[in-house]
Scaffold this motif. Structure first.
Motif, PDB file in Angstrom:
ATOM      1  N   GLY A   8       0.704  -1.183   0.037  1.00 34.93           N
ATOM      2  CA  GLY A   8       0.013  -0.174  -0.110  1.00 34.93           C
ATOM      3  C   GLY A   8       0.836   1.257  -0.087  1.00 34.93           C
ATOM      4  O   GLY A   8       0.332   2.291   0.122  1.00 34.93           O
ATOM      5  N   SER A   9       2.092   1.074  -0.486  1.00 32.41           N
ATOM      6  CA  SER A   9       2.754   2.394  -0.156  1.00 32.41           C
ATOM      7  C   SER A   9       2.507   3.364  -1.499  1.00 32.41           C
ATOM      8  O   SER A   9       2.877   4.495  -1.430  1.00 32.41           O
ATOM      9  CB  SER A   9       4.430   2.063  -0.376  1.00 32.41           C
ATOM     10  N   ARG A  10       1.958   2.798  -2.676  1.00 34.63           N
ATOM     11  CA  ARG A  10       1.501   3.685  -3.549  1.00 34.63           C
ATOM     12  C   ARG A  10       0.715   2.869  -4.635  1.00 34.63           C
ATOM     13  O   ARG A  10       0.076   1.820  -4.139  1.00 34.63           O
ATOM     14  CB  ARG A  10       2.886   3.776  -4.612  1.00 34.63           C
ATOM     15  N   LEU A  31       5.092  -1.621   5.494  1.00 35.68           N
ATOM     16  CA  LEU A  31       5.975  -1.239   4.454  1.00 35.68           C
ATOM     17  C   LEU A  31       7.267  -1.297   4.771  1.00 35.68           C
ATOM     18  O   LEU A  31       7.862  -1.477   5.787  1.00 35.68           O
ATOM     19  CB  LEU A  31       5.599   0.287   5.064  1.00 35.68           C
ATOM     20  N   ARG A  32       8.145  -1.416   3.838  1.00 34.93           N
ATOM     21  CA  ARG A  32       9.365  -1.592   3.901  1.00 34.93           C
ATOM     22  C   ARG A  32      10.014  -0.305   4.424  1.00 34.93           C
ATOM     23  O   ARG A  32      11.220  -0.578   5.241  1.00 34.93           O
ATOM     24  CB  ARG A  32      10.033  -2.146   2.524  1.00 34.93           C
ATOM     25  N   LYS A  33       9.442   0.769   4.001  1.00 34.97           N
ATOM     26  CA  LYS A  33      10.010   1.944   4.603  1.00 34.97           C
ATOM     27  C   LYS A  33       8.789   2.963   5.061  1.00 34.97           C
ATOM     28  O   LYS A  33       8.063   3.302   4.095  1.00 34.97           O
ATOM     29  CB  LYS A  33      10.707   2.669   3.654  1.00 34.97           C
ATOM     30  N   ALA A  34       8.733   3.078   6.491  1.00 33.73           N
ATOM     31  CA  ALA A  34       7.670   3.585   7.108  1.00 33.73           C
ATOM     32  C   ALA A  34       7.808   5.023   6.737  1.00 33.73           C
ATOM     33  O   ALA A  34       6.674   5.948   6.656  1.00 33.73           O
ATOM     34  CB  ALA A  34       7.598   3.475   8.407  1.00 33.73           C
ATOM     35  N   SER A  35       9.022   5.335   6.372  1.00 33.52           N
ATOM     36  CA  SER A  35       9.197   7.117   6.237  1.00 33.52           C
ATOM     37  C   SER A  35       8.586   7.515   4.803  1.00 33.52           C
ATOM     38  O   SER A  35       8.400   8.704   4.375  1.00 33.52           O
ATOM     39  CB  SER A  35      10.747   7.346   5.967  1.00 33.52           C
ATOM     40  N   VAL A  36       8.099   6.136   3.969  1.00 27.18           N
ATOM     41  CA  VAL A  36       7.336   6.728   2.755  1.00 27.18           C
ATOM     42  C   VAL A  36       6.361   7.770   2.634  1.00 27.18           C
ATOM     43  O   VAL A  36       6.053   8.549   1.919  1.00 27.18           O
ATOM     44  CB  VAL A  36       6.999   5.430   1.953  1.00 27.18           C
ATOM     45  N   PHE A  37       5.697   7.771   4.054  1.00 29.98           N
ATOM     46  CA  PHE A  37       4.620   8.674   4.297  1.00 29.98           C
ATOM     47  C   PHE A  37       4.716   9.903   4.996  1.00 29.98           C
ATOM     48  O   PHE A  37       3.826  10.567   5.578  1.00 29.98           O
ATOM     49  CB  PHE A  37       3.407   7.860   5.045  1.00 29.98           C
ATOM     50  N   ASN A  38       6.055  10.101   5.190  1.00 31.77           N
ATOM     51  CA  ASN A  38       6.367  11.167   6.110  1.00 31.77           C
ATOM     52  C   ASN A  38       5.763  12.771   5.636  1.00 31.77           C
ATOM     53  O   ASN A  38       5.532  13.565   6.626  1.00 31.77           O
ATOM     54  CB  ASN A  38       8.034  11.305   6.162  1.00 31.77           C
ATOM     55  N   ARG A  39       5.902  12.579   4.361  1.00 24.61           N
ATOM     56  CA  ARG A  39       5.343  14.101   4.032  1.00 24.61           C
ATOM     57  C   ARG A  39       4.050  13.954   3.307  1.00 24.61           C
ATOM     58  O   ARG A  39       3.566  14.847   2.461  1.00 24.61           O
ATOM     59  CB  ARG A  39       6.417  14.654   2.893  1.00 24.61           C
ATOM     60  N   ASP A  40       3.350  12.879   3.482  1.00 20.26           N
ATOM     61  CA  ASP A  40       1.935  12.592   3.262  1.00 20.26           C
ATOM     62  C   ASP A  40       0.933  13.281   4.143  1.00 20.26           C
ATOM     63  O   ASP A  40       0.589  12.726   5.268  1.00 20.26           O
ATOM     64  CB  ASP A  40       1.534  11.329   2.780  1.00 20.26           C
ATOM     65  N   VAL A  55       3.081  -0.658  10.044  1.00 15.67           N
ATOM     66  CA  VAL A  55       4.135  -1.477  10.516  1.00 15.67           C
ATOM     67  C   VAL A  55       5.225  -1.529   9.471  1.00 15.67           C
ATOM     68  O   VAL A  55       5.027  -1.883   8.269  1.00 15.67           O
ATOM     69  CB  VAL A  55       3.435  -3.083  10.624  1.00 15.67           C
ATOM     70  N   GLN A  56       6.795  -1.519  10.099  1.00 18.15           N
ATOM     71  CA  GLN A  56       7.703  -1.606   9.152  1.00 18.15           C
ATOM     72  C   GLN A  56       8.168  -2.838   8.985  1.00 18.15           C
ATOM     73  O   GLN A  56       8.498  -3.535   9.996  1.00 18.15           O
ATOM     74  CB  GLN A  56       8.978  -0.767   9.698  1.00 18.15           C
ATOM     75  N   GLY A  57       8.440  -3.238   7.646  1.00 13.44           N
ATOM     76  CA  GLY A  57       8.698  -4.750   7.734  1.00 13.44           C
ATOM     77  C   GLY A  57       8.630  -5.065   6.130  1.00 13.44           C
ATOM     78  O   GLY A  57       8.003  -4.376   5.213  1.00 13.44           O
TER      79      GLY A  57
END
Length: 272
Positions: A8-10, A31-40, A55-57
């Motif tokens: 669900g990252s994109r 998500l492999r990188k939880a930071s993907v939504f930092n600016r969302d 959940v990062q994983g």
């Protein structure tokens, strides 16, 4: 509903998540990188309100998927996950030596295998995104200009998606014909995959559907546009060209929120 989204990252998973959250449902992302939504801003608002959690994983790691299930269960009020939305996709890369290839070649199949073998409740509804062009009849109905794209560029990803559909067919108890549905390519599933620990027995997963989009685009959601061109959905081959990821997400949420009985236990194509 309490929803777990893998992938669900994109794209389709993300656009579906936004719709679910707007409708006041709870969503857990692996998500492999939880930071993907930092600016969302939309996701951040949902995180702050408690409607969403991250959940990062990596879905390639079975233990990470197990943690995602556990977190998703705890996130809801009912003590269960109502819907699994699986939208993982692989993007083939090109090299002069190998042509177009996916790394690993069974990326999506393995992620689904990890997800389905850690499934805590066989009553959880499951929506899986694959693609048109996987079966013999579907390839025959592709528009002629698209056939080289599907046969060459998308072939590695589609071999992987055939593995995905084979897993779902096993768990749902659907018939599988290698000549029509697709033969499993070496490296996609192990020879003894049916003996995988935790794999549901044939026919034990009853609440499941597969969505096969046409060639995906980044266009707008035409279903939300008055007078816009509407997508078509059918178990039969549609012979169309494209569909936007946003429109597929529209269909995902439409089915999950009110039309499940219409599409449960079905494999449907969607395109304009």
């Amino acid at each position: 509903m309490n929803i777990l989204i893998i992938g669900g990252s994109r794209n389709i998973g993300y656009y579906s998540a936004i719709r679910f959250l707007d409708a006041e449902h709870t969503v857990t992302f692996l998500l492999r990188k939880a930071s993907v939504f930092n600016r969302d801003a939309q996701i951040q608002t949902a995180l702050n309100s408690g409607k969403a959690q991250l959940v990062q994983g990596d879905a390639l790691v079975k233990e990470d998927v197990q943690r995602a299930w556990t977190s998703a269960i705890a996130h809801g009020k009912s003590g269960s996950v109502d819907l699994l939305l699986f939208t993982v996709g692989g993007e083939p890369s090109f090299s002069l030596n190998k042509g177009f290839a996916l790394s690993p070649p069974n990326l999506v199949t393995q992620c689904l295998l990890n997800t389905i073998t850690t499934l805590p409740d066989l009553q959880t509804r499951i929506i899986v995104i694959t693609s048109v062009g996987l079966t013999r009849s579907s390839r025959a109905e592709l528009p002629v200009p698209l056939k080289p794209l599907y046969a060459w560029v998308l072939h590695p990803a589609h071999r992987d998606k055939i593995g995905v559909e084979r897993l779902i067919a096993h768990c749902a108890g659907w018939e599988w014909n290698d000549n029509e549905d697709g033969k499993i390519h070496p490296g996609i599933l192990a020879d003894d995959w049916k003996d995988t620990s935790g794999l549901p027995s044939p026919g034990s997963v009853q609440e499941v559907m597969v969505i096969r989009p046409g060639l995906l685009t980044d266009g707008d959601c035409l279903a939300d546009t008055p007078g816009g061109k509407k997508y078509r959905v059918s178990e039969d081959e549609l012979g169309g060209w494209t569909v936007s990821r946003r429109d597929v997400a529209h269909f995902v949420v439409d089915v999950a929120m009110g039309r499940w009985s219409e599409f449960d236990k079905r494999r449907v194509n969607i395109m304009y």
